[in-house]
Design a protein around this motif. Structure first.
Motif, PDB file in Angstrom:
ATOM      1  N   THR A 103       0.858  -1.199  -0.040  1.00 22.13           N
ATOM      2  CA  THR A 103      -0.055   0.037   0.026  1.00 22.13           C
ATOM      3  C   THR A 103       0.744   1.119   0.121  1.00 22.13           C
ATOM      4  O   THR A 103       1.753   1.392   0.842  1.00 22.13           O
ATOM      5  CB  THR A 103      -0.640   0.129   1.230  1.00 22.13           C
ATOM      6  OG1 THR A 103      -1.591  -1.137   1.378  1.00 22.13           O
ATOM      7  CG2 THR A 103      -1.848   1.220   1.260  1.00 22.13           C
ATOM      8  N   ILE A 142      -0.030   4.988   0.178  1.00 24.52           N
ATOM      9  CA  ILE A 142      -1.394   5.700   0.593  1.00 24.52           C
ATOM     10  C   ILE A 142      -1.075   7.106  -0.184  1.00 24.52           C
ATOM     11  O   ILE A 142      -2.509   7.581  -0.757  1.00 24.52           O
ATOM     12  CB  ILE A 142      -1.427   5.955   1.867  1.00 24.52           C
ATOM     13  CG1 ILE A 142      -1.776   4.617   2.620  1.00 24.52           C
ATOM     14  CG2 ILE A 142      -2.366   7.091   2.390  1.00 24.52           C
ATOM     15  CD1 ILE A 142      -2.075   4.837   4.389  1.00 24.52           C
ATOM     16  N   LYS A 157      -2.314   6.315  -3.493  1.00 28.33           N
ATOM     17  CA  LYS A 157      -3.630   5.323  -3.615  1.00 28.33           C
ATOM     18  C   LYS A 157      -3.552   4.109  -4.477  1.00 28.33           C
ATOM     19  O   LYS A 157      -4.266   4.309  -5.271  1.00 28.33           O
ATOM     20  CB  LYS A 157      -4.652   6.298  -4.013  1.00 28.33           C
ATOM     21  CG  LYS A 157      -4.991   7.521  -3.139  1.00 28.33           C
ATOM     22  CD  LYS A 157      -6.477   8.281  -3.299  1.00 28.33           C
ATOM     23  CE  LYS A 157      -6.405   9.436  -2.413  1.00 28.33           C
ATOM     24  NZ  LYS A 157      -7.801  10.405  -2.754  1.00 28.33           N
ATOM     25  N   GLU A 173      -7.497  -0.653  -2.041  1.00 27.54           N
ATOM     26  CA  GLU A 173      -7.850   0.842  -2.648  1.00 27.54           C
ATOM     27  C   GLU A 173      -6.783   1.760  -2.166  1.00 27.54           C
ATOM     28  O   GLU A 173      -7.132   3.029  -2.208  1.00 27.54           O
ATOM     29  CB  GLU A 173      -9.316   1.255  -2.074  1.00 27.54           C
ATOM     30  CG  GLU A 173     -10.284   0.057  -2.594  1.00 27.54           C
ATOM     31  CD  GLU A 173     -11.865   0.543  -1.874  1.00 27.54           C
ATOM     32  OE1 GLU A 173     -11.840   1.485  -0.877  1.00 27.54           O
ATOM     33  OE2 GLU A 173     -12.566   0.234  -2.186  1.00 27.54           O
ATOM     34  N   GLY A 174      -5.687   1.240  -1.853  1.00 27.06           N
ATOM     35  CA  GLY A 174      -4.486   2.250  -1.672  1.00 27.06           C
ATOM     36  C   GLY A 174      -4.499   3.087  -0.377  1.00 27.06           C
ATOM     37  O   GLY A 174      -4.234   4.078  -0.129  1.00 27.06           O
ATOM     38  N   ARG A 175      -5.387   2.628   0.614  1.00 26.80           N
ATOM     39  CA  ARG A 175      -5.737   3.173   1.846  1.00 26.80           C
ATOM     40  C   ARG A 175      -5.334   2.196   2.949  1.00 26.80           C
ATOM     41  O   ARG A 175      -5.033   0.955   2.851  1.00 26.80           O
ATOM     42  CB  ARG A 175      -6.959   3.411   1.746  1.00 26.80           C
ATOM     43  CG  ARG A 175      -8.079   2.305   1.889  1.00 26.80           C
ATOM     44  CD  ARG A 175      -9.530   2.840   2.174  1.00 26.80           C
ATOM     45  NE  ARG A 175     -10.452   1.625   1.743  1.00 26.80           N
ATOM     46  CZ  ARG A 175     -10.831   0.512   2.551  1.00 26.80           C
ATOM     47  NH1 ARG A 175     -10.156   0.641   3.794  1.00 26.80           N
ATOM     48  NH2 ARG A 175     -11.689  -0.354   2.098  1.00 26.80           N
TER      49      ARG A 175
END
Length: 339
Positions: free
Chosen positions: A132, A134, A137, A142-144
């Motif tokens: 990931t 962040i 994203k 979902e890149g979170r």
């Protein structure tokens, strides 16, 4: 279905693997786990590939409910893990059943913990990695960071469960002070001899401004010859930038790919695992070594990991055989010993 549910995520829990390599020229950070030793060790305990994705959490772990039978291994800082309210060990594999809940206390020592799952976490790869990132994203879910209600699948394990543990002599010792080995440069010539001496002799304190991108330190200012700005050039995890104010910043896993501050030194990759466990208020000091010495340490650490792998594999009784049996839709792992 092989999955688990996040009941509470903790302050910062994300999916990470070994990292996303080959895209720095496009401005994409490597990311990946902050503490590579804890990551690899947790996967070895379950018979996974060392690079499988895990959950990385900071200071307080998530609360997880398991929908199916699964083995996990928890490594890193002292996170006081519990299953259904009962303590379970760190640095060992633990088997969980459907309905079991895994939870954690606030970390007593260290800063980050790792949870691996038999078979590995099953989320899509982005640019060859499940890590990931962040700010971009991408990766993970979902890149979170994870949130309550997330359901995460894990892959079918290729090995039958048997309890494994990391031998105590290999388990890292975390504390409140870390001496980090560094290679000077590439811009150590931008500092006065006094500035370099200050850097190598003083203790620096980890501030509250510390995350996966970098760690700002407080302490004696490091003296430049003519300011801290340069034409931007490449940065790697472990790079120690010193802006004009003279206070060092250590780049970490999510660091930018280029930067315009002078870099006095680089923390060797073998010591980043300890830096990952430093928390606000902890102190750091730096010791100069050569490139050859750093490469020798890296080789020795790689050999140690291979030794751990062999010891884990050999720890299983050579006179035993393992079977996976399904009765009324429930899976049982059975070991038969020759007597």
């Amino acid at each position: 279905m092989k999955d688990f549910e996040i009941l509470t995520p903790g302050p910062f829990t994300i999916i990470q693997d070994s990292g996303r390599y080959g895209y720095q020229k496009f401005g994409v950070p490597v990311s990946g786990v902050m503490d590579s030793f804890s990551h690899k060790a947790s996967n070895l305990l379950l018979g996974n590939s060392e690079d499988e994705a895990v959950l990385e959490f900071t200071m307080l772990g998530p609360k997880i409910k398991f929908q199916s039978q699964c083995a996990v291994a928890i490594t890193g800082g002292d996170s006081s893990p519990k299953v259904n309210g009962e303590p379970v060990p760190l640095w060992e594999s633990v088997e969980l059943n459907p309905g079991d809940e895994l939870s954690f206390g606030i970390m007593n020592i260290g800063c980050r913990g790792y949870i691996s799952f038999s078979g590995g976490i099953d989320v899509p790869e982005v640019m060859g990695s499940r890590s990931t990132y962040i700010k971009g994203k991408i990766g993970g879910i979902e890149g979170r960071q994870l949130k309550a209600g997330d359901t995460i699948k894990y892959k079918e394990s290729k090995s039958v469960y048997s309890r494994k543990e990391i031998p105590e002599k290999y388990i890292p010792l975390y504390g409140n002070h870390y001496e980090l080995r560094v290679v000077l440069g590439p811009q150590d010539d931008c500092f006065t001899s006094k500035g370099v001496s200050t850097f190598l002799s003083e203790k620096y304190t980890v501030t509250n401004e510390c995350d996966r991108m970098g760690i700002r330190l407080e302490g004696q200012s490091i003296e430049h010859i003519a300011g801290g700005d340069i034409i931007s050039d490449g940065i790697v995890p472990g790079s120690i930038q010193v802006p004009g104010h003279g206070k060092p910043i250590i780049m970490m896993a999510d660091c930018q790919t280029t930067g315009g501050y002078t870099k006095i030194a680089t923390v060797i990759s073998s010591d980043l695992q300890f830096l990952a466990q430093a928390r606000p208020g902890d102190t750091l000091s730096f010791r100069e070594i050569t490139v050859d010495e750093g490469q020798k340490i890296l080789k020795e650490n790689m050999e140690i990991m291979e030794t751990i792998k062999k010891e884990i594999i050999m720890s299983k009784d050579s006179n035993s055989k393992s079977f996976k049996v399904t009765i009324n839709s429930k899976i049982f792992n059975i070991e038969v010993f020759e007597v």
